[in-house]
Each structure stands twice: as C-alpha cells, then as structure tokens.
Design a protein around this motif. Structure first.
Motif, PDB file in Angstrom:
ATOM      1  N   ALA A 245      -2.780   6.202   3.535  1.00  0.00           N
ATOM      2  CA  ALA A 245      -3.022   6.008   4.970  1.00  0.00           C
ATOM      3  C   ALA A 245      -4.438   6.417   5.372  1.00  0.00           C
ATOM      4  CB  ALA A 245      -1.998   6.785   5.795  1.00  0.00           C
TER       5      ALA A 245
ATOM      6  N   LEU B 197       1.617  -3.754   0.767  1.00  0.00           N
ATOM      7  CA  LEU B 197       2.846  -3.133   1.284  1.00  0.00           C
ATOM      8  C   LEU B 197       2.799  -1.609   1.168  1.00  0.00           C
ATOM      9  CD1 LEU B 197       5.862  -3.181   2.250  1.00  0.00           C
ATOM     10  CD2 LEU B 197       6.473  -3.475  -0.162  1.00  0.00           C
ATOM     11  N   PRO B 198       2.441  -1.046  -0.016  1.00  0.00           N
ATOM     12  CA  PRO B 198       2.345   0.417  -0.091  1.00  0.00           C
ATOM     13  C   PRO B 198       1.458   1.016   0.995  1.00  0.00           C
ATOM     14  CG  PRO B 198       2.265  -0.486  -2.294  1.00  0.00           C
ATOM     15  CD  PRO B 198       2.264  -1.669  -1.347  1.00  0.00           C
ATOM     16  N   HIS B 199       0.375   0.324   1.335  1.00  0.00           N
ATOM     17  CA  HIS B 199      -0.489   0.846   2.394  1.00  0.00           C
ATOM     18  C   HIS B 199       0.256   0.870   3.725  1.00  0.00           C
ATOM     19  CE1 HIS B 199      -4.610   1.976   3.478  1.00  0.00           C
ATOM     20  NE2 HIS B 199      -4.218   1.609   4.690  1.00  0.00           N
ATOM     21  N   ALA B 200       0.988  -0.198   4.005  1.00  0.00           N
ATOM     22  CA  ALA B 200       1.765  -0.247   5.254  1.00  0.00           C
ATOM     23  C   ALA B 200       2.828   0.859   5.273  1.00  0.00           C
ATOM     24  CB  ALA B 200       2.412  -1.622   5.402  1.00  0.00           C
ATOM     25  N   LEU B 201       3.433   1.139   4.113  1.00  0.00           N
ATOM     26  CA  LEU B 201       4.457   2.192   4.045  1.00  0.00           C
ATOM     27  C   LEU B 201       3.841   3.556   4.340  1.00  0.00           C
ATOM     28  CD1 LEU B 201       6.402   1.124   0.814  1.00  0.00           C
ATOM     29  CD2 LEU B 201       6.921   0.579   3.209  1.00  0.00           C
ATOM     30  N   ALA B 202       2.654   3.804   3.781  1.00  0.00           N
ATOM     31  CA  ALA B 202       1.980   5.093   4.000  1.00  0.00           C
ATOM     32  C   ALA B 202       1.682   5.288   5.485  1.00  0.00           C
ATOM     33  CB  ALA B 202       0.687   5.146   3.184  1.00  0.00           C
ATOM     34  N   VAL B 203       1.204   4.231   6.101  1.00  0.00           N
ATOM     35  CA  VAL B 203       0.847   4.282   7.520  1.00  0.00           C
ATOM     36  C   VAL B 203       2.098   4.522   8.376  1.00  0.00           C
ATOM     37  CG1 VAL B 203       0.042   2.845   9.431  1.00  0.00           C
ATOM     38  CG2 VAL B 203      -1.239   2.889   7.273  1.00  0.00           C
ATOM     39  N   ALA B 204       3.167   3.787   8.070  1.00  0.00           N
ATOM     40  CA  ALA B 204       4.396   3.934   8.862  1.00  0.00           C
ATOM     41  C   ALA B 204       4.979   5.334   8.705  1.00  0.00           C
ATOM     42  CB  ALA B 204       5.417   2.880   8.434  1.00  0.00           C
TER      43      ALA B 204
END
Lengths: 300, 300
Positions: A224, A192-199
């Motif tokens: 990201a 999830l943290p990776h997805a947040l960084a990307v978004a």
C-alpha cells in the motif's frame, strides 16, 4: 556481445527501474553512451551523480538522438504518450522497448503510432518495490526476477532478439506471452495484491484496529506504500483485467467465508493445508531462481 | 523481581510461542524450575535439548503440580479443553494465563470452569510467524511486539499484575482491552489478512498466473504458509468476528473496484495517496517500537 544489443542506449524516465537498468548494463560491461531523459533537473542530477547516465536531458528528441536502443521507463500513460511522440523523433532503425506494468494498451499504441512497429518490443521486467526514484536504483534489482516479453505477429525477430539479450545480460528469467495474457496474469498476481493491501489498510484504519497490527498486517499491507500516481495509472490502464481479478477474488474470499460459517473443520483444514503446500512450493522454486534478490529467506 | 512473578512456571504446549517464552524468561534471569508439557515425546526432547525446559512431561496434572504460574500455549480449542481439566489439577492459588489468538471463548471457559477464575488472565502475545515448533523458538521473539491482556471484572489485580510483569520482562508493549474488543480487532488485522493470503494463493493457482508471481505476491501470500490446524482453530473459534471482518473487507474492495470502473483518476489517486501515508505512519511507529524484531526494515 553488447554490439548485438546496442551501441548507444537512451533511457526515458530515470526512476527505480530506469536507473537500475542503467546501473545493471554498465556493471555488465556496456561501454557505449547512456543518455537519460527526465522531466525534472533534480532527477537527472541524482542519476548523473550516481553514474547511472553519461548525459541527461529533459528533451525527448535530444534524448533519443543517435540511439539504437530506446527504453521507455516512465509511468504507463506517459509511455503511451511518448510512443506517439517517438514516431517523429526516433531513428526508424532503433529498437524501442518499454518496462510498463501493463502491455496491451502500450503494444497497441506502438503498432498504431510508430513508423516501424516491427522494431518495438513490449517488455515488463518484474522487479521493484515501494521505494522509487533513481536514488533507490540497484544494479542487481532484476537478477533472478521474471521479465515478460510480449512480441506480436508484427515484431521483427532481430528486435526481439536484442531485447531478449538485454535482459539475459541482467540475469532475468525470460518469459514470452501475448500482451493480453500478460495483463490477465499480472492483474491477478500483481495488481490485485496491491488493491488488497490498500483495502486492508483502509479497513484497519476505519475500524480502529491499527493498535493491534503486527507482522501479518505488515506483510499484507506493505504494497500500500507504492507510489499513488504509478498505481493509479496501472489500475486505470488495466482496469478491465483488474476488475475481473477483483471479482474472482471476491468469489474466493466468499468461499472461505462460507467454509468458516459452515464450521466444517475438516474441509477448512484441508483447504488451508493444500494452499500452504502450494505457497511453499512457489517460495522454494522462487528462492531457487533468486538466491541473491530480496526473497522470503529469513522471514519464514 | 521474579518472585513477584513466579517461583515455578509450567508451560503447556511447547511450540514456537511456549518455547520462546521459556527461552525469554530464562534469558531475563528467571531462576526457578520450568516444566514443559507436550503430547509428543519428540517435542519434549527438542525443548529439553534446547535448554527451554528443565523437566518435560505429557501428563497435564504432573506438569502443573507445584507451579504458581501456568501458561497455556496450545492451540485455541486445546486451551479451552485444558482449562476444563485444570479445574481439578492446578493449585487454586496458581495464576493461569494463555497465549491464545482469540480471547472471548477462552476467558468465558476460564470463568465457567476454573475453581478460582479471578486468578486467570487472558493474554495474547502478538508475535510468531509461519515457522512452528520448539526448534523455531527465539528468546527475543516477543521483544517490542504488542501483548493484549484481557482482564474482566472477575480478575484479581494481583494476578493481572503478575502477568503484566511477565510480559514487561519480555519487553512487550502491553495493551489492555475486553476479550470481545480484542477479538474484533485481531479479526481485522490478523485473521482477515490470513484469509486474504489464502484466497490469493488459491486464485493465482486456479487462474494459472503463478509463473508471473513476484515480490508483491510474495508479501501478500506469505501468511498462507501458516499452520493449517492452528488457523482452522482460530477461524472457527473467532468465526463471527472473522466473517464480519471479511464482510467489511468485501465492502472496501468493492469500493476500490467501483473507483477503478469509474475511471476517476483524481479520486483514485487521492485515496491511494492517503492510504500510503497511513501505512508509512504505521510502519514508522512500529519500527520505532521494534528496532530489534523482524520489521519491514530493508524491505522498504
């Protein structure tokens, strides 16, 4: 002591993790042969020059021949493919383990495809960073970090013990849980943290706000830069858990949004105070575990 | 040169930012008197001992008397209250500026309440961190970081020039935009990231996943340790922009979720690759600006 772990080790996939395991066990006194398996000759060249491996090959069968410990350190979907191939190639008595960021699909593949599934031990050493490749490998990459072992009812105690001792040598903090519990938890604190960084990077770019991005944006967006292929694998392999983690996060964020819209200063302030305390407690416990590893020290 | 900026400076609010401005201008050769205004005697004591200020007082009128530059470095809603009080207390010829993280409400208050609104210059030096209080102040806190100045049609060029020269002295990268454009952008690259950090800590805690939290969680959650009162102020003062930033983020995150659910490896991979490149480009540009400040160096 090492004879209770391995006499000859094959590391399949010589990237940041594979290379760091090789450097780490060598530094901790492993005297046996370390065979590296990689698709690209360049990768093998770097690993050989860095003294990470004694022998390098791009042939899986040749690479695991004679080894009593085989460590799969390739991307998740490659690990699953290679487990299928190892059924015929590996010594049935060899202990096979992996370093994959997801566990349920890998452990299931091992139990379906290996000749001797009791000698497979799923593992996830939780270290790394944005840098990748053997050139980024470090002997102390794992020190103080958690490693999750995911034995099942099929797993032989002797095989589990050997993998446990391997990571004890690398000074990791050993945790054991089922593959599914692992996948549920890493979806929330890692995927999830990776997805947040990307978004966030996407939003900052599309909204034309990058010119005001400073250290806060830097912290949240750092992930990201992770390797796109590796993360595509992880997201798609752990898709159900990542999607449910995203859904839970959407609920959390909407809760904060509602508090802000309500203008309830007291409720917002006490929530922020409670979570600041939680984060401090986590950092202090973590810093205690990882004096020598990249921690938050100096940044807080 | 300093005479074209100020002869006597009052810093209202001696925390991380106020204390760092005091240390910074002193280091850059400001020879005049620096008066510190703070509610708590302890705060003034720390700032006096650290050589940040020459005189300390908890009385605003006494604190701004005779100063030709008044810097408001208190939390946002306190800045707005103090602007109201300064109408009667400050020398009408003094230049008044602030360091608030939001600008529209502060600039509006200044234009409504000050005797001489043309001599108010809204500013947001974008530096800081989780640490707070004068003990955390550093002379180089601002070096290489962006500072946003938000002049309006009312702002006198001479006043703007003095504030611009102040931040040039502190080696900041000066940007100018309207108060509203500032608030829209910081909501996305500063306030939203804080909300994300808070929501992630909450989710990790409620889902019982903290035991697997490692460096990725550490990066994304670091901001959650920010001062609860300061962030309550910021969220509530910039509420409309923060809420719209959260809404846009929810859309971005749902887009990623849909890609993961679709299992479209190619689309997901190329999106991750594009955003990794964007983030790298931002880091390299930023690292170039901030060789000496806390940047990502050594963490990537």
């Amino acid at each position: 002591m090492w004879e209770r772990i391995a006499n000859q080790v094959s590391i399949v996939g010589i990237g940041l993790l594979g290379g760091s395991i090789a450097l780490g066990i060598r530094q901790k006194g492993f005297g046996g042969k370390i065979i590296g398996v990689a698709r690209k000759p360049d990768t093998l060249g770097v690993a050989l020059e860095a003294g990470q491996i004694d022998v390098g090959t791009s042939d899986l069968g040749e690479g695991v021949y004679g080894s009593d410990l085989i460590i799969l350190a390739t991307p998740v979907n490659t690990i699953i493919r290679q487990i299928g191939e190892l059924g015929d190639l590996a010594d049935p008595q060899a202990v096979i383990t992996d370093v994959g960021s997801t566990k349920a699909s890998i452990v299931t593949a091992a139990e379906e495809r290996l000749v001797n599934p009791g000698r497979f031990v799923g593992a996830h050493p939780m270290a790394g960073g944005e840098a990748s490749g053997p050139a980024a490998a470090r002997a102390d990459l794992f020190r103080g970090r958690p490693v999750v072992l995911t034995p099942t009812s099929e797993t032989r105690e002797e095989a589990l013990g050997r993998v446990r001792r391997l990571y004890e040598k690398l000074e990791m903090k050993i945790l054991e849980m089922t593959p599914t519990v692992h996948d549920v938890k890493v979806a929330r604190v890692s995927h999830l943290p990776h997805a947040l960084a990307v978004a966030l990077v996407s939003l900052a770019d599309t909204s034309g706000s990058m010119d005001l991005a400073s250290s806060g944006f830097g912290d949240i967006s750092r992930l990201a830069e992770g390797h796109p292929d590796i993360w595509t694998d992880i997201f798609l392999d752990n898709d159900k858990q990542v999607v449910s983690a995203i859904d839970q996060f959407l609920t959390e964020l909407c809760g904060i949004k509602t508090l802000i819209e309500s203008g309830d200063r007291e409720a917002l302030g006490s929530m922020l105070a409670k979570l600041a305390t939680l984060r401090q407690a986590w950092r202090k416990a973590k810093a205690y575990d990882e004096q020598d590893s990249e921690s938050d020290q100096g940044r807080i």
